[in-house]
Design a protein around this motif. Structure first.
Motif, PDB file in Angstrom:
ATOM      1  N   GLU A  31      37.988  28.468  40.666  1.00 12.03           N
ATOM      2  CA  GLU A  31      38.773  30.125  42.053  1.00 12.03           C
ATOM      3  C   GLU A  31      39.325  30.097  42.933  1.00 12.03           C
ATOM      4  N   ALA A  32      39.068  29.735  43.865  1.00  8.91           N
ATOM      5  CA  ALA A  32      39.903  30.506  45.229  1.00  8.91           C
ATOM      6  C   ALA A  32      41.160  29.645  45.306  1.00  8.91           C
ATOM      7  N   ASN A  33      41.524  28.930  44.103  1.00  7.49           N
ATOM      8  CA  ASN A  33      42.773  28.354  43.984  1.00  7.49           C
ATOM      9  C   ASN A  33      43.582  28.804  43.243  1.00  7.49           C
ATOM     10  N   GLU A  34      43.341  29.567  41.853  1.00 12.17           N
ATOM     11  CA  GLU A  34      43.253  30.774  41.163  1.00 12.17           C
ATOM     12  C   GLU A  34      43.165  32.446  41.339  1.00 12.17           C
ATOM     13  N   ASN A  35      42.939  32.645  42.468  1.00 12.22           N
ATOM     14  CA  ASN A  35      42.665  33.993  42.992  1.00 12.22           C
ATOM     15  C   ASN A  35      42.034  34.623  41.973  1.00 12.22           C
ATOM     16  N   VAL A  36      41.132  34.113  41.652  1.00 14.02           N
ATOM     17  CA  VAL A  36      39.616  35.258  40.754  1.00 14.02           C
ATOM     18  C   VAL A  36      38.938  36.013  41.148  1.00 14.02           C
ATOM     19  N   ARG A  37      39.256  36.920  40.852  1.00 15.08           N
ATOM     20  CA  ARG A  37      38.529  38.018  41.068  1.00 15.08           C
ATOM     21  C   ARG A  37      37.210  38.373  40.167  1.00 15.08           C
ATOM     22  N   GLN A  38      36.191  39.079  41.512  1.00 15.58           N
ATOM     23  CA  GLN A  38      34.521  38.872  40.541  1.00 15.58           C
ATOM     24  C   GLN A  38      34.872  40.022  40.326  1.00 15.58           C
ATOM     25  N   TYR A  39      34.499  40.242  38.492  1.00 13.96           N
ATOM     26  CA  TYR A  39      34.547  41.916  37.918  1.00 13.96           C
ATOM     27  C   TYR A  39      33.839  42.986  38.433  1.00 13.96           C
ATOM     28  N   GLN A  40      34.060  43.972  38.761  1.00 12.77           N
ATOM     29  CA  GLN A  40      32.661  45.508  39.637  1.00 12.77           C
ATOM     30  C   GLN A  40      33.469  46.269  39.211  1.00 12.77           C
ATOM     31  N   PRO A  41      33.004  47.001  37.791  1.00 12.94           N
ATOM     32  CA  PRO A  41      32.978  48.363  36.942  1.00 12.94           C
ATOM     33  C   PRO A  41      33.653  48.958  37.491  1.00 12.94           C
ATOM     34  N   LYS A  42      33.637  49.428  39.402  1.00 12.01           N
ATOM     35  CA  LYS A  42      34.089  50.119  39.955  1.00 12.01           C
ATOM     36  C   LYS A  42      35.243  50.358  41.005  1.00 12.01           C
ATOM     37  N   PHE A  43      36.111  49.725  40.232  1.00 13.66           N
ATOM     38  CA  PHE A  43      37.393  49.181  40.386  1.00 13.66           C
ATOM     39  C   PHE A  43      38.741  49.016  39.644  1.00 13.66           C
ATOM     40  N   ARG A  44      39.474  48.831  40.087  1.00 15.59           N
ATOM     41  CA  ARG A  44      40.647  49.303  39.459  1.00 15.59           C
ATOM     42  C   ARG A  44      41.571  47.724  39.235  1.00 15.59           C
ATOM     43  N   TYR A  45      42.221  47.409  38.076  1.00 15.49           N
ATOM     44  CA  TYR A  45      42.368  46.074  37.424  1.00 15.49           C
ATOM     45  C   TYR A  45      43.952  45.960  37.226  1.00 15.49           C
ATOM     46  N   GLU A  46      44.712  45.561  37.425  1.00 13.93           N
ATOM     47  CA  GLU A  46      45.736  45.644  36.971  1.00 13.93           C
ATOM     48  C   GLU A  46      46.459  45.022  36.639  1.00 13.93           C
ATOM     49  N   MET A  47      47.617  44.039  35.217  1.00  9.72           N
ATOM     50  CA  MET A  47      47.603  43.426  34.488  1.00  9.72           C
ATOM     51  C   MET A  47      47.661  41.928  34.598  1.00  9.72           C
ATOM     52  N   GLY A  48      46.734  41.082  34.418  1.00 12.18           N
ATOM     53  CA  GLY A  48      47.520  39.673  34.252  1.00 12.18           C
ATOM     54  C   GLY A  48      46.714  39.703  35.940  1.00 12.18           C
ATOM     55  N   ALA A  83      37.292  50.231  34.066  1.00 13.31           N
ATOM     56  CA  ALA A  83      37.005  50.381  35.115  1.00 13.31           C
ATOM     57  C   ALA A  83      36.953  51.349  35.974  1.00 13.31           C
ATOM     58  N   ASP A  84      37.979  51.637  37.085  1.00 12.06           N
ATOM     59  CA  ASP A  84      37.235  53.120  37.396  1.00 12.06           C
ATOM     60  C   ASP A  84      36.584  53.824  37.317  1.00 12.06           C
ATOM     61  N   TYR A  85      35.175  53.328  37.340  1.00 14.54           N
ATOM     62  CA  TYR A  85      34.020  53.964  37.151  1.00 14.54           C
ATOM     63  C   TYR A  85      32.841  53.481  38.237  1.00 14.54           C
ATOM     64  N   SER A  86      32.613  54.345  38.454  1.00 18.87           N
ATOM     65  CA  SER A  86      32.302  54.256  39.765  1.00 18.87           C
ATOM     66  C   SER A  86      30.540  55.018  39.717  1.00 18.87           C
ATOM     67  N   ALA A  87      30.353  55.264  38.520  1.00 14.19           N
ATOM     68  CA  ALA A  87      28.934  55.648  38.446  1.00 14.19           C
ATOM     69  C   ALA A  87      28.059  54.914  38.847  1.00 14.19           C
ATOM     70  N   GLU A  88      26.816  54.342  38.847  1.00 12.05           N
ATOM     71  CA  GLU A  88      25.160  53.814  38.707  1.00 12.05           C
ATOM     72  C   GLU A  88      25.605  52.550  37.700  1.00 12.05           C
ATOM     73  N   HIS A  89      25.912  51.514  37.953  1.00 12.50           N
ATOM     74  CA  HIS A  89      25.662  50.741  37.680  1.00 12.50           C
ATOM     75  C   HIS A  89      25.617  49.136  38.504  1.00 12.50           C
ATOM     76  N   PRO A  90      24.351  48.369  37.437  1.00 11.74           N
ATOM     77  CA  PRO A  90      24.113  47.462  38.257  1.00 11.74           C
ATOM     78  C   PRO A  90      25.350  46.502  39.069  1.00 11.74           C
ATOM     79  N   ALA A  95      25.313  48.713  29.561  1.00 14.23           N
ATOM     80  CA  ALA A  95      24.586  48.993  30.914  1.00 14.23           C
ATOM     81  C   ALA A  95      23.914  48.057  31.526  1.00 14.23           C
ATOM     82  N   GLU A  96      24.088  46.355  31.291  1.00 18.17           N
ATOM     83  CA  GLU A  96      23.915  45.645  32.291  1.00 18.17           C
ATOM     84  C   GLU A  96      25.425  44.581  32.754  1.00 18.17           C
ATOM     85  N   THR A  97      26.245  44.289  31.546  1.00 16.36           N
ATOM     86  CA  THR A  97      27.978  43.806  31.267  1.00 16.36           C
ATOM     87  C   THR A  97      29.103  44.745  31.799  1.00 16.36           C
TER      88      THR A  97
END
Lengths: 252, 141
Positions: A59-76, A122-129, B59-61
């Protein structure tokens, strides 16, 4: 990034995978001897740590980012989904979300590397684990993972037909040296003549089981004695150091 | 050995209700969804009430699935009601309710066993991989 075993979501969704069972099978095929649950769990832990290290390098070579709901993402964008066993995918669509209860959100459509398409918020800043930042530790706690993995592995192996146990040792049934009624009859005679319980090591020397490593032959004999259809034998020692006596007429 | 495992579902293979199966087989999914609802949700969304759909967030994923009002009610309310997945239910129905109650998030036989607290993962796998699909439950895509 936190070592995998230190993240809560890792333990919430942990189960023995097909790849873990492949590793367990390989160690039996390579060594030909029984193993304890701790030994097998350690193999699984080390295998997963290696897989994780390999994945991070890729992933360091492929520029893979960890998914978190609070962020915005782009095509590709390439994303890694920690709650889906670190599955990786590519964003192939972005749309406005549609849920009056949660406010304005975006929904991304992801083509998963392992197949299929899924949608994520995405763009979801509410409480989420997944929106919680996990602090990185200096070293992995692999030793702490061995015991709980061993418990889960014990249950899983117990549900499969290929594996069997004697005491804390597990082995593949198809690798067990053949112990037949003739061997058991010799064991019975040896114990009878000795007039006292005999350790497995003494019996194995005399019954002459043809194949396998010494530990495999001992396991197979212990298993056969414990499961004798005529129930002639009783273990008067421990599972770790068995001593076999006859059920009737032999002093221990 | 690994290639064989990839081709054949195992106890850790995730399964899902496949909506395309319901359409292909001309089965009425909403009837089964209603039968999986608790009385509270059924009274809030009676048969003749129009249902709208919304994006439901796992709520998890963080996964998003389109669920109608009744299904969202099942996930948020029925799923937490005592006895929703009763031991008296047939195993196939219990498995269906496990998936419905999680908004059709993919679940493996191991996970289904933990939810329904019955049988064992191997038996659940056999139920799901029989000659015909049970209630449209198939390996997740």
């Amino acid at each position: 990034m936190a070592p995998m075993f230190d993240t809560p979501e890792y333990w919430q969704s942990f189960s023995i995978s097909g790849r873990d069972l492949d590793r367990v099978e390989e160690v039996f095929l390579d060594t030909g001897v029984p193993k304890t649950l701790s030994e097998l769990a350690e193999i699984i832990v080390q295998g997963r740590l290696q897989d994780d290290a390999d994945r991070q390098a890729r992933e360091a070579n492929e520029n893979v980012r960890q998914y978190q709901p609070k962020f915005r993402y782009e095509m590709g964008q390439r994303l890694r989904f920690s709650a889906l066993d670190n599955a990786v995918g590519t964003v192939i669509g972005v749309r406005d979300g549609d849920n009056p209860h949660v406010g304005r959100i975006t929904v991304i459509r992801v083509q998963m590397d392992r197949g299929g398409e899924r949608e994520f918020v995405a763009d979801y800043s509410a409480e989420h684990p997944l929106n919680v930042e996990v602090k990185a530790e200096a070293t992995p706690t692999s030793q702490a993972a061995v015991a709980p993995i061993g418990d889960i592995l014990e249950q899983r192996l117990g549900e499969t037909a290929e594996y069997t146990a004697f005491g804390d040792l597990w082995f593949r049934k198809d690798l067990m040296p053949d112990v037949h009624i003739g061997h058991l009859n010799i064991a019975e005679a040896l114990i009878d003549v000795a007039g006292e319980a005999q350790p497995t090591a003494t019996l194995v020397k005399e019954v002459e089981i043809a194949q396998g490593e010494p530990a495999a032959r001992a396991f197979a004999l212990n298993y056969a004695l414990a499961h004798d259809p005529d129930q002639r034998f009783t273990n008067t020692g421990t599972d770790a150091k068995p001593r076999w006596a006859l059920r009737q007429g032999v002093t221990v | 050995m690994s290639a064989v495992r990839l081709a054949r579902p195992m106890v850790d293979t995730p399964f899902q209700i496949n909506m395309a199966w319901w359409e292909r087989n001309r089965r009425d999914f909403m009837t089964f969804l209603r039968e999986s609802s608790c009385p509270d949700c059924l009274s809030r969304f009676p048969l003749d009430a129009p249902l709208s759909e919304a994006d439901y967030i796992d709520a998890e994923t963080g996964e998003v699935r389109r669920l109608n009002d009744l299904w969202a009610c099942i996930v948020e309310e029925c799923a937490h009601a005592p006895g929703y997945i009763s031991p008296d239910l047939p195993v196939a129905t219990a498995i269906f309710r496990a998936l419905v109650s999680r908004g059709n998030a993919p679940l493996s036989p191991v996970q289904i066993h933990q939810i329904i607290q019955r049988s064992n993962p191997q038996t659940i796998l056999r139920v799901l991989t029989g000659p015909t699909a049970i209630l449209g439950i198939l390996p997740a895509v």
